[in-house]
Scaffold this motif. Structure first.
Motif, PDB file in Angstrom:
ATOM      1  N   PHE A   1      28.998  -5.131 -36.865  1.00 59.08           N
ATOM      2  CA  PHE A   1      28.293  -3.963 -36.313  1.00 59.08           C
ATOM      3  C   PHE A   1      26.811  -4.047 -36.642  1.00 59.08           C
ATOM      4  CE2 PHE A   1      26.982   0.370 -35.690  1.00 59.08           C
ATOM      5  CZ  PHE A   1      27.832   0.873 -34.716  1.00 59.08           C
ATOM      6  N   LYS A   2      26.486  -4.388 -37.888  1.00 64.38           N
ATOM      7  CA  LYS A   2      25.081  -4.507 -38.296  1.00 64.38           C
ATOM      8  C   LYS A   2      24.400  -5.645 -37.532  1.00 64.38           C
ATOM      9  CE  LYS A   2      21.368  -3.900 -40.838  1.00 64.38           C
ATOM     10  NZ  LYS A   2      21.368  -4.184 -42.283  1.00 64.38           N
TER      11      LYS A   2
ATOM     12  N   THR B   1      31.390  13.967 -36.186  1.00 60.86           N
ATOM     13  CA  THR B   1      31.251  15.253 -36.868  1.00 60.86           C
ATOM     14  C   THR B   1      32.560  15.675 -37.554  1.00 60.86           C
ATOM     15  OG1 THR B   1      31.794  16.343 -34.772  1.00 60.86           O
ATOM     16  CG2 THR B   1      29.465  16.087 -35.299  1.00 60.86           C
ATOM     17  N   PRO B   2      32.995  14.986 -38.616  1.00 64.56           N
ATOM     18  CA  PRO B   2      32.358  13.843 -39.288  1.00 64.56           C
ATOM     19  C   PRO B   2      32.798  12.525 -38.649  1.00 64.56           C
ATOM     20  CG  PRO B   2      34.255  14.531 -40.541  1.00 64.56           C
ATOM     21  CD  PRO B   2      34.151  15.483 -39.371  1.00 64.56           C
ATOM     22  N   PRO B   3      32.128  11.420 -39.001  1.00 64.93           N
ATOM     23  CA  PRO B   3      32.511  10.115 -38.455  1.00 64.93           C
ATOM     24  C   PRO B   3      33.796   9.614 -39.071  1.00 64.93           C
ATOM     25  CG  PRO B   3      30.761   9.856 -40.075  1.00 64.93           C
ATOM     26  CD  PRO B   3      30.940  11.336 -39.875  1.00 64.93           C
ATOM     27  N   PRO B   4      34.508   8.704 -38.390  1.00 67.08           N
ATOM     28  CA  PRO B   4      35.730   8.126 -38.964  1.00 67.08           C
ATOM     29  C   PRO B   4      35.388   7.237 -40.153  1.00 67.08           C
ATOM     30  CG  PRO B   4      35.094   6.955 -36.974  1.00 67.08           C
ATOM     31  CD  PRO B   4      34.176   8.135 -37.079  1.00 67.08           C
ATOM     32  N   THR B   5      36.357   7.003 -41.017  1.00 67.89           N
ATOM     33  CA  THR B   5      36.149   6.081 -42.129  1.00 67.89           C
ATOM     34  C   THR B   5      36.155   4.647 -41.602  1.00 67.89           C
ATOM     35  OG1 THR B   5      38.501   5.809 -42.607  1.00 67.89           O
ATOM     36  CG2 THR B   5      37.364   7.671 -43.653  1.00 67.89           C
ATOM     37  N   ILE B   6      35.673   3.726 -42.412  1.00 72.02           N
ATOM     38  CA  ILE B   6      35.646   2.320 -42.004  1.00 72.02           C
ATOM     39  C   ILE B   6      37.063   1.833 -41.717  1.00 72.02           C
ATOM     40  CG2 ILE B   6      35.141  -0.029 -42.753  1.00 72.02           C
ATOM     41  CD1 ILE B   6      32.661   1.516 -42.071  1.00 72.02           C
ATOM     42  N   ASP B   7      38.005   2.191 -42.569  1.00 73.63           N
ATOM     43  CA  ASP B   7      39.394   1.746 -42.379  1.00 73.63           C
ATOM     44  C   ASP B   7      39.984   2.316 -41.095  1.00 73.63           C
ATOM     45  OD1 ASP B   7      39.365   0.224 -44.672  1.00 73.63           O
ATOM     46  OD2 ASP B   7      40.246   1.790 -45.939  1.00 73.63           O
ATOM     47  N   GLU B   8      39.702   3.590 -40.808  1.00 74.72           N
ATOM     48  CA  GLU B   8      40.200   4.210 -39.572  1.00 74.72           C
ATOM     49  C   GLU B   8      39.597   3.524 -38.351  1.00 74.72           C
ATOM     50  OE1 GLU B   8      40.794   8.825 -41.181  1.00 74.72           O
ATOM     51  OE2 GLU B   8      38.919   8.193 -40.215  1.00 74.72           O
ATOM     52  N   LEU B   9      38.330   3.251 -38.408  1.00 75.82           N
ATOM     53  CA  LEU B   9      37.649   2.626 -37.282  1.00 75.82           C
ATOM     54  C   LEU B   9      38.124   1.189 -37.079  1.00 75.82           C
ATOM     55  CD1 LEU B   9      35.511   3.230 -35.154  1.00 75.82           C
ATOM     56  CD2 LEU B   9      33.767   2.400 -36.746  1.00 75.82           C
ATOM     57  N   ALA B  10      38.297   0.462 -38.183  1.00 76.90           N
ATOM     58  CA  ALA B  10      38.760  -0.924 -38.099  1.00 76.90           C
ATOM     59  C   ALA B  10      40.146  -0.991 -37.460  1.00 76.90           C
ATOM     60  CB  ALA B  10      38.780  -1.553 -39.488  1.00 76.90           C
ATOM     61  N   LYS B  11      41.005  -0.083 -37.841  1.00 80.13           N
ATOM     62  CA  LYS B  11      42.362  -0.049 -37.278  1.00 80.13           C
ATOM     63  C   LYS B  11      42.330   0.311 -35.796  1.00 80.13           C
ATOM     64  CE  LYS B  11      46.937   2.019 -38.024  1.00 80.13           C
ATOM     65  NZ  LYS B  11      47.731   2.973 -38.858  1.00 80.13           N
ATOM     66  N   ALA B  12      41.420   1.227 -35.421  1.00 82.92           N
ATOM     67  CA  ALA B  12      41.346   1.684 -34.028  1.00 82.92           C
ATOM     68  C   ALA B  12      40.882   0.588 -33.084  1.00 82.92           C
ATOM     69  CB  ALA B  12      40.421   2.894 -33.929  1.00 82.92           C
ATOM     70  N   VAL B  13      40.019  -0.307 -33.555  1.00 79.59           N
ATOM     71  CA  VAL B  13      39.452  -1.335 -32.672  1.00 79.59           C
ATOM     72  C   VAL B  13      40.047  -2.714 -32.896  1.00 79.59           C
ATOM     73  CG1 VAL B  13      37.299  -0.048 -32.505  1.00 79.59           C
ATOM     74  CG2 VAL B  13      37.501  -1.873 -34.209  1.00 79.59           C
ATOM     75  N   GLY B  14      40.879  -2.877 -33.924  1.00 77.48           N
ATOM     76  CA  GLY B  14      41.554  -4.152 -34.133  1.00 77.48           C
ATOM     77  C   GLY B  14      40.721  -5.209 -34.828  1.00 77.48           C
TER      78      GLY B  14
ATOM     79  N   LYS C   1      33.524  -1.149 -28.620  1.00 77.91           N
ATOM     80  CA  LYS C   1      34.529  -0.092 -28.627  1.00 77.91           C
ATOM     81  C   LYS C   1      34.356   0.785 -29.869  1.00 77.91           C
ATOM     82  CE  LYS C   1      39.557   0.606 -28.477  1.00 77.91           C
ATOM     83  NZ  LYS C   1      40.875  -0.079 -28.460  1.00 77.91           N
ATOM     84  N   ALA C   2      34.007   0.141 -30.997  1.00 77.89           N
ATOM     85  CA  ALA C   2      33.770   0.892 -32.229  1.00 77.89           C
ATOM     86  C   ALA C   2      32.572   1.827 -32.065  1.00 77.89           C
ATOM     87  CB  ALA C   2      33.539  -0.069 -33.394  1.00 77.89           C
ATOM     88  N   ARG C   3      31.522   1.322 -31.429  1.00 80.10           N
ATOM     89  CA  ARG C   3      30.339   2.167 -31.210  1.00 80.10           C
ATOM     90  C   ARG C   3      30.698   3.357 -30.325  1.00 80.10           C
ATOM     91  NH1 ARG C   3      25.073  -0.202 -28.187  1.00 80.10           N
ATOM     92  NH2 ARG C   3      26.679  -0.469 -26.589  1.00 80.10           N
ATOM     93  N   GLU C   4      31.459   3.120 -29.251  1.00 79.36           N
ATOM     94  CA  GLU C   4      31.876   4.210 -28.370  1.00 79.36           C
ATOM     95  C   GLU C   4      32.717   5.228 -29.136  1.00 79.36           C
ATOM     96  OE1 GLU C   4      33.930   2.269 -25.238  1.00 79.36           O
ATOM     97  OE2 GLU C   4      32.136   1.333 -24.390  1.00 79.36           O
ATOM     98  N   HIS C   5      33.567   4.724 -30.037  1.00 79.46           N
ATOM     99  CA  HIS C   5      34.430   5.601 -30.826  1.00 79.46           C
ATOM    100  C   HIS C   5      33.579   6.507 -31.722  1.00 79.46           C
ATOM    101  CE1 HIS C   5      38.458   6.604 -32.256  1.00 79.46           C
ATOM    102  NE2 HIS C   5      37.969   6.629 -33.495  1.00 79.46           N
ATOM    103  N   ILE C   6      32.556   5.941 -32.349  1.00 77.22           N
ATOM    104  CA  ILE C   6      31.672   6.724 -33.210  1.00 77.22           C
ATOM    105  C   ILE C   6      30.910   7.757 -32.389  1.00 77.22           C
ATOM    106  CG2 ILE C   6      29.687   6.622 -34.774  1.00 77.22           C
ATOM    107  CD1 ILE C   6      30.577   3.779 -35.502  1.00 77.22           C
ATOM    108  N   CYS C   7      30.456   7.355 -31.200  1.00 78.62           N
ATOM    109  CA  CYS C   7      29.704   8.282 -30.346  1.00 78.62           C
ATOM    110  C   CYS C   7      30.532   9.491 -29.944  1.00 78.62           C
ATOM    111  CB  CYS C   7      29.206   7.557 -29.096  1.00 78.62           C
ATOM    112  SG  CYS C   7      27.847   6.403 -29.390  1.00 78.62           S
ATOM    113  N   SER C   8      31.842   9.327 -29.876  1.00 79.66           N
ATOM    114  CA  SER C   8      32.716  10.431 -29.492  1.00 79.66           C
ATOM    115  C   SER C   8      33.251  11.186 -30.700  1.00 79.66           C
ATOM    116  CB  SER C   8      33.899   9.902 -28.662  1.00 79.66           C
ATOM    117  OG  SER C   8      34.728   9.054 -29.442  1.00 79.66           O
ATOM    118  N   GLN C   9      33.043  10.632 -31.916  1.00 80.86           N
ATOM    119  CA  GLN C   9      33.535  11.289 -33.129  1.00 80.86           C
ATOM    120  C   GLN C   9      32.581  11.000 -34.291  1.00 80.86           C
ATOM    121  OE1 GLN C   9      37.516  10.218 -34.425  1.00 80.86           O
ATOM    122  NE2 GLN C   9      37.055  10.865 -36.530  1.00 80.86           N
TER     123      GLN C   9
END
Length: 366
Positions: A294-295, A271-284, A261-269
């Motif tokens: 992720f790595k 320019t610029p990408p979300p911050t780590i904290d924003e992404l972590a909160k979005a995917v739980g 879900k995090a990868r899909e979120h990055i693929c859709s955003q």
């Protein structure tokens, strides 16, 4: 959980599995590999004799009330084999697969692989399309494989003994997760499984190997070359994951879903990408689990993944003659044009203005 294969009437039947092969009704993979030279009925066989070895390829079509499809096997040596499958089942079932001490590199091209290790405490292991599963199943240890009804499955699996890795890569145990060598999870209480997502270069190699014809000796040589290229890519991935092997082994199915879900979120955003904290909160997930997971799963860090998307988008925008470099920089979320220029040059080793003037310049440099 039912530990045997059950047919449509609810009666036990002989174990059969995509990973066990279907040549001459063999009960285990090693039998399949050992019997290749006997030219199974209904198969196409090619051989290539060498002074100290023989390459063998064989393929079989099959159809029954339970299954339909094809399997192909390439034998490169006594300790290195490739099994390609394309199959569908009319009835769902569980199949027992007995370990034969192979290191297995399983690529899922379509459908889903579901494994149930017969070890207390081991969770179900699911592998979806586009994923790679690495594991070593010790001799005699059973794993149940679920065969899904009416769901076409295609896969490629490289089976190799530790001796094959040692022959090609020397002391591979010094750079890989120790669990690859033992087959057991670092905690010592379960079977080791390592799930990774395939990046485009690896997927391209796998698909070429999966679709390879094996009618001539030259086909077998090409298959051997492709296997070596695939192994080099995987060894590189495993070496990169060496320090994080404990975290990789502890990724649950829920973690994997969140990371995708995090990868899909990055693929859709991006320019610029979300911050780590924003992404972590979005995917739980926690920021730590998100970064290490992720790595481990996708073979690159979040920043690397997002930057590659960003730079590829930059190429698309720069190819359009009416887009200025300033416009491209702003479209990608850069505050300053110079920041974009520096990032572009760092990634591609050329300036944006040079690429805009001659888009073929990148192909000349590769």
């Amino acid at each position: 959980m039912n530990r045997g294969l059950i047919d449509a009437r609810g009666s036990p039947c002989a174990p059969i599995s995509v990973r066990q092969g279907r040549f001459r009704g063999a009960s285990c993979l090693q039998d399949v590999f050992d019997d290749l030279e006997e030219n199974p009925d209904g198969s196409v066989v090619s051989t290539l004799l060498r002074p100290s070895s023989k390459l063998i390829g064989t393929r079989q079509q099959f159809s029954s009330d339970f299954e339909a499809g094809s399997c192909g096997v390439i034998r490169l040596s006594d300790d290195l084999f490739v099994l390609n499958t394309n199959v569908s089942f009319t009835k769902g079932a569980l199949a027992a697969v007995t370990g034969q001490d192979f290191i297995e590199l399983h690529f899922r091209l379509s459908g889903r692989l579901s494994l149930y290790p017969e070890i207390p405490g081991n969770e179900t292991v699911d592998v979806d399309k586009g994923a790679l599963l690495v594991w070593r199943q010790p001799e005699g240890m059973n794993v149940m494989e679920r065969l899904e009804a009416n769901e076409p499955e295609s896969s490629m699996t490289i089976y190799l003994r530790p001796s094959a890795l040692e022959r090609y890569f020397g002391d591979y145990t010094a750079t890989l997760p120790s669990a690859v060598a033992t087959g057991l999870a670092p905690q010592g209480n379960g079977l080791f499984f390592l799930r990774m997502a395939c990046y485009p270069k690896l997927i391209e190699l796998v698909r070429e190997l999966w679709s390879l014809g094996i009618e001539t000796g030259r086909d077998l040589v090409r298959g051997e070359a492709l296997v070596m290229m695939v192994l080099c890519e995987i060894m590189s991935m495993l070496e990169d994951a060496h320090n994080d092997s404990t975290n990789i082994c502890r990724l649950s199915d829920i973690d994997v879903r969140c990371l995708r879900k995090a990868r899909e979120h990055i693929c859709s955003q991006y320019t610029p990408p979300p911050t780590i904290d924003e992404l972590a909160k979005a995917v739980g997930l926690s920021a730590t689990k998100l970064k290490s997971g992720f790595k481990a799963l996708f073979g690159k860090s979040i920043s690397q993944f997002a930057n590659e998307l960003r730079m590829q988008h930059a190429l698309d925008l720069l190819r359009k003659s009416d887009n200025s470099i300033l416009f491209v920089a702003e479209a990608l979320g850069y505050e300053y044009q110079n920041s974009f220029t520096v990032a572009f040059r760092r990634h591609f080793k050329i300036l944006p203005k040079d690429y805009k003037r001659d888009p073929l310049i990148l192909s000349h440099r590769r």
